[in-house]
Structures are given as C-alpha cells and as structure tokens.
Write a protein that holds these residues in place. Structure first.
Motif, mmCIF file in Angstrom:
data_model
loop_
_atom_site.group_PDB
_atom_site.id
_atom_site.type_symbol
_atom_site.label_atom_id
_atom_site.label_comp_id
_atom_site.label_asym_id
_atom_site.label_seq_id
_atom_site.Cartn_x
_atom_site.Cartn_y
_atom_site.Cartn_z
ATOM 1 N N LEU A 26 0.762 -1.128 0.067
ATOM 2 C CA LEU A 26 -0.157 -0.006 0.008
ATOM 3 C C LEU A 26 0.802 1.049 -0.156
ATOM 4 C CD1 LEU A 26 -2.956 -0.911 2.328
ATOM 5 C CD2 LEU A 26 -3.144 -0.069 -0.030
ATOM 6 N N LYS A 27 1.882 1.278 0.700
ATOM 7 C CA LYS A 27 2.669 2.371 0.801
ATOM 8 C C LYS A 27 3.389 2.599 -0.539
ATOM 9 C CE LYS A 27 6.651 4.245 3.548
ATOM 10 N NZ LYS A 27 7.907 3.692 4.508
ATOM 11 N N GLU A 28 3.877 1.453 -1.226
ATOM 12 C CA GLU A 28 4.439 1.783 -2.570
ATOM 13 C C GLU A 28 3.437 2.184 -3.533
ATOM 14 O OE1 GLU A 28 6.702 -0.617 -6.049
ATOM 15 O OE2 GLU A 28 7.155 -1.339 -3.977
ATOM 16 N N SER A 64 -0.972 -3.283 -8.834
ATOM 17 C CA SER A 64 -1.389 -3.536 -7.580
ATOM 18 C C SER A 64 -0.939 -4.967 -7.131
ATOM 19 C CB SER A 64 -2.496 -3.164 -7.141
ATOM 20 O OG SER A 64 -2.654 -1.773 -7.383
ATOM 21 N N ILE A 65 -1.424 -5.761 -7.992
ATOM 22 C CA ILE A 65 -1.149 -7.325 -7.797
ATOM 23 C C ILE A 65 0.449 -7.761 -8.030
ATOM 24 C CG2 ILE A 65 -1.562 -9.602 -8.732
ATOM 25 C CD1 ILE A 65 -4.267 -8.525 -9.473
ATOM 26 N N ASP A 66 1.083 -7.042 -8.941
ATOM 27 C CA ASP A 66 2.366 -7.228 -9.118
ATOM 28 C C ASP A 66 3.149 -6.641 -7.896
ATOM 29 O OD1 ASP A 66 4.746 -8.088 -10.656
ATOM 30 O OD2 ASP A 66 5.127 -5.785 -11.102
ATOM 31 N N ILE A 67 2.762 -5.732 -7.263
ATOM 32 C CA ILE A 67 3.625 -4.883 -6.267
ATOM 33 C C ILE A 67 3.475 -6.030 -5.092
ATOM 34 C CG2 ILE A 67 3.460 -2.925 -4.661
ATOM 35 C CD1 ILE A 67 2.901 -1.172 -7.037
ATOM 36 N N GLN A 69 2.604 -9.149 -4.909
ATOM 37 C CA GLN A 69 3.273 -10.471 -5.005
ATOM 38 C C GLN A 69 4.971 -10.152 -4.877
ATOM 39 O OE1 GLN A 69 2.184 -11.721 -9.084
ATOM 40 N NE2 GLN A 69 0.480 -13.186 -8.205
ATOM 41 N N THR A 70 5.395 -9.140 -5.391
ATOM 42 C CA THR A 70 6.881 -8.797 -4.898
ATOM 43 C C THR A 70 6.898 -8.506 -3.353
ATOM 44 O OG1 THR A 70 6.872 -7.464 -6.983
ATOM 45 C CG2 THR A 70 8.636 -6.882 -5.514
ATOM 46 N N ARG A 74 9.519 -10.885 -1.090
ATOM 47 C CA ARG A 74 10.531 -10.435 0.086
ATOM 48 C C ARG A 74 10.421 -10.704 1.426
ATOM 49 N NH1 ARG A 74 10.927 -4.477 -2.741
ATOM 50 N NH2 ARG A 74 12.110 -5.049 -4.607
ATOM 51 N N ARG A 75 9.112 -10.774 1.950
ATOM 52 C CA ARG A 75 8.692 -11.147 3.153
ATOM 53 C C ARG A 75 8.858 -12.538 3.254
ATOM 54 N NH1 ARG A 75 8.742 -6.904 6.145
ATOM 55 N NH2 ARG A 75 8.448 -8.182 7.832
ATOM 56 N N GLY A 76 9.352 -13.497 2.337
ATOM 57 C CA GLY A 76 9.463 -14.910 2.472
ATOM 58 C C GLY A 76 8.088 -15.835 2.474
ATOM 59 N N ILE A 77 7.173 -15.171 1.877
ATOM 60 C CA ILE A 77 5.694 -15.842 1.700
ATOM 61 C C ILE A 77 5.634 -16.335 0.254
ATOM 62 C CG2 ILE A 77 3.445 -15.545 2.194
ATOM 63 C CD1 ILE A 77 3.947 -13.122 3.917
ATOM 64 N N SER A 78 5.360 -17.590 0.114
ATOM 65 C CA SER A 78 5.174 -18.041 -1.344
ATOM 66 C C SER A 78 4.030 -17.561 -1.795
ATOM 67 C CB SER A 78 4.912 -19.629 -1.263
ATOM 68 O OG SER A 78 4.716 -20.059 -2.343
ATOM 69 N N ILE A 79 4.075 -17.264 -3.165
ATOM 70 C CA ILE A 79 2.862 -16.752 -3.801
ATOM 71 C C ILE A 79 1.966 -17.654 -4.198
ATOM 72 C CG2 ILE A 79 4.135 -14.380 -4.532
ATOM 73 C CD1 ILE A 79 4.328 -15.532 -7.234
ATOM 74 N N LYS A 80 2.284 -18.990 -4.174
ATOM 75 C CA LYS A 80 1.369 -19.896 -4.364
ATOM 76 C C LYS A 80 0.391 -19.832 -3.267
ATOM 77 C CE LYS A 80 4.566 -23.238 -6.402
ATOM 78 N NZ LYS A 80 5.246 -24.839 -5.990
#
Length: 165
Positions: A26-28, A64-67, A69-70, A74-80
């Motif tokens: 959200l910040k980005e 927004s979805i791309d941001i 997922q990125t 970075r936080r170590g959560i799988s996008i799966k």
C-alpha cells in the motif's frame, strides 16, 4: 529396536508477515506516480484469510497485484498461497478483487502427496492428519529424499516441513 523418525508436511502462512507485506505494498502504491490517483485499497481479513483489493481500473489492478506479489516474496511468503479470483465490478465503475490466502492442505492435495510418496518406493509411511501429512520412517536419509521430492514437485500450494524428530 529401530527408532522411527518423522516430520510433518504443512501449508501455513504467517498472517503477521502477510499484514506487513500488505502495508508495504500500500505504501508503494500510494507513492508511485502512475498509481497515485487510483485510490487503491487492500484490506486483510485475518479471520477469513482473504485480501480485498479495490482500485479504479485494469492497469492499476495489474500493477497492484504485481507490487503485492513482490512484497510477499521479499517477506518470505510463497505467492502460491495467493488464490486470485476474477475481478468484479464495484460501485462507481471501480474494480474489486478478492484474493484467498491458502492455509492448510486440503484432503485432495494431501491424497496427492501421499500417492507421490507411495509411488517413490521409499520405505516410509505417510498418513493424513487434518490439514497436514505426517511422514515416518526408520532412516533419516529416506525422509530427506521425501523432502527433496516434495520440494521439487510442482504443487499449486506452498509446503513447509515441521516437527522433525
């Protein structure tokens, strides 16, 4: 007497890390020039384990979805863990997208894992316990082979290995 070793295959997500990723996204989004006037919101429902994304158009939705997922990566959560649904129309011509957070292994996916382990012909036992799969065996090397096989398998949900005994 041979001692049996075991571990559990689980699919969990850390909701605090998800919350952090959402806040960073959200910040980005609010700082980016091309998304500033989109009034994009992302709401996390921890109880229902879902994210609600609301934005003005298709372009800002994709960005927004791309941001998001990125930030997850970075936080170590799988996008799966993200189960993205189809966007739907919201009030004022805006788009609303609901993203489910997958947590726990479903019965069908657990059966798939057990079948993979049985087909590998390793001398281990796999049994389904609620939303996890317990693997037991006398040799640690066999258990490590199972972990390697599950990591290399192209599963559509994230997996972690816990309770190694």
């Amino acid at each position: 007497m041979a001692q049996n070793h075991s571990f559990d295959i689980v699919s969990e997500i850390d909701l605090q890390e998800v919350d952090n990723a959402v806040n960073q996204a959200l910040k980005e989004i609010h700082q980016r020039y091309d998304l500033k006037d989109s009034n994009t919101t992302i709401e996390l429902n921890k109880k229902g384990k879902l994210l609600t994304l609301n934005t003005k158009d298709d372009y800002s939705l994709k960005q927004s979805i791309d941001i998001l997922q990125t930030k997850f990566i970075r936080r170590g959560i799988s996008i799966k863990a993200l189960k993205i649904n189809e966007p739907e129309q919201a009030a004022g011509g805006r788009l609303k997208l609901i993203i489910n957070l997958q947590s726990g292994i479903s019965k069908d996916n657990a059966k798939k894992i057990v079948k993979m382990i049985k087909d590998s012909k390793l001398k281990v036992n796999a049994q389904i316990q609620d939303e996890q799969v317990r693997v037991t065996g006398p040799k640690i090397d066999d258990l490590q082979a199972v972990i390697k096989m599950i990591r290399e398998a192209d599963l559509d949900f994230p997996t972690q290995f816990v309770n190694m005994k």
